[in-house]
Design a protein around this motif. Structure first.
Motif, short mmCIF file in Angstrom:
data_model
loop_
_atom_site.label_atom_id
_atom_site.label_comp_id
_atom_site.label_asym_id
_atom_site.label_seq_id
_atom_site.Cartn_x
_atom_site.Cartn_y
_atom_site.Cartn_z
N GLU A 131 0.86 -1.19 0.00
CA GLU A 131 0.00 0.00 0.00
C GLU A 131 0.89 1.24 0.00
N GLU A 140 -5.08 7.39 1.39
CA GLU A 140 -4.56 6.82 2.63
C GLU A 140 -5.64 6.04 3.37
N ARG A 144 -5.53 2.10 4.32
CA ARG A 144 -5.78 1.62 5.68
C ARG A 144 -6.91 0.60 5.70
N ILE A 201 1.94 1.35 6.91
CA ILE A 201 1.96 2.27 5.78
C ILE A 201 3.20 3.15 5.81
#
Length: 250
Positions: A131, A140, A144, A201
Motif C-alpha cells: 500500500e 490513505e 488503511r 503504511i
C-alpha cells in the motif's frame, strides 16, 4: 560556420575539459565572441541539444537503476518477506511480483486486470501488495481499509472492488464497498485507526523512498524495479526472465 570558428569552439571545449578557466581571464570582447560562436554553432546544429538531453536522461536512468539495485540488496527482506503484507496467488510460487500502488491511481486501476489474469493463468506466481498512498487523504484511508480488511481475510475482495470502482475512491466509497463485501464495519474502523496499520503504511512509504519509487504503479520483480504500468506481455516476459536466469532475491 567558418572553420576557424569550429576550431575555436573545439579549443574552448578542450580547455574547459583540462583546466579551470576563470571568466576574468577573458576580455569582454572575447567573451562576447565566444558566446556568439557557441550560440551560432548550437543553432546550426540543434541535434546536439537533443543528444545532450538524451545522454543526460540515460545517465539519470542509470544512476536511478544503480541506486535501486543497491537498495534492493539492503532491503530485500522488507520487499519480499514482510510477514503482514497482503498477497495473492501461490504463497510458495517460484516467482514473486511486488506491486506498489494507490487506489486513486488510474494506471493502477488498469494494472489490476493484468494481475487478476496473471494469478489465474500462472499457478506459480505470488503477488505481494505494498500500500503506497501518494494521492492524498482518501487514498490513505483506502490503503488503511485494505490492510484492515486483510485482518478479516477479505483484502483481495476489497482491493478488487476499490480498483474496479468508477471515479474517485473516497472515504465514503471505501466504506460502502467494504460493507458490500460483508466486512465487520465496527472492527474495520478500529483496525483502520490502529497504530499497527499506521506503522505498516509508514514503513511502505519509507521503503518506496529507499527504492527511489516516486510514482505508481511500480513493480519489483526479483532484482529489477519497473516504474509505471506493465502490460500482460511485459509482466510475462519479466517472469520468464526470472525463471530462465534464476531468482536472485525473491
Amino acid at each position: 560556420m567558418k572553420l576557424t570558428h569550429l576550431m575555436l569552439a573545439a579549443g574552448l571545449a578542450a580547455l574547459a575539459a583540462t583546466a579551470p578557466v576563470q571568466a576574468a581571464e577573458f576580455s569582454d570582447k572575447q567573451k562576447s565572441e565566444m558566446e556568439t560562436i557557441i550560440r551560432n554553432y548550437l543553432l546550426e546544429n540543434p541535434s546536439l541539444l537533443r543528444e545532450m538531453a538524451d545522454k543526460l536522461e540515460a545517465n539519470d536512468k542509470k544512476s536511478e537503476e544503480d541506486l535501486r539495485g543497491k537498495a534492493l540488496l539492503t532491503y530485500k527482506d522488507e520487499v519480499f518477506k514482510k510477514a503482514n503484507d497482503p498477497q495473492v496467488g501461490n504463497a510458495k510460487g517460484n516467482v514473486t511480483i511486488v506491486e506498489f500502488m494507490d487506489y486513486n491511481c488510474g494506471w493502477c486501476k488498469k494494472s489490476v486486470g493484468e494481475i487478476q489474469s496473471l494469478v489465474t493463468s500462472d499457478k506459480e506466481i505470488k503477488v505481494i501488495f505494498k500500500e503506497f498512498p501518494i494521492f492524498g487523504e482518501h487514498s490513505e484511508y483506502a490503503a488503511r481499509a485494505a490492510l484492515a480488511a486483510e485482518k478479516q481475510g477479505k483484502y483481495w475482495q476489497l482491493h478488487q472492488a476499490m480498483f474496479t470502482h468508477e471515479g474517485q475512491v473516497t472515504t465514503d466509497v471505501v466504506n460502502q464497498l467494504a460493507e458490500a463485501q460483508g466486512l465487520d464495519m465496527t472492527k474495520l474502523q478500529t483496525d483502520i485507526a490502529s497504530k499497527e496499520i499506521s506503522e505498516h503504511i509508514a514503513a511502505n512509504m519509507q521503503l518506496g523512498k529507499d527504492l527511489a519509487i516516486n510514482g505508481t504503479p511500480a513493480f519489483v520483480i526479483d532484482d529489477k524495479v519497473y516504474g509505471g504500468y506493465l502490460t500482460m506481455d511485459a509482466l510475462n516476459t519479466a517472469v520468464a526472465d526470472v525463471r530462465k536466469n534464476g531468482c536472485k532475491m525473491c
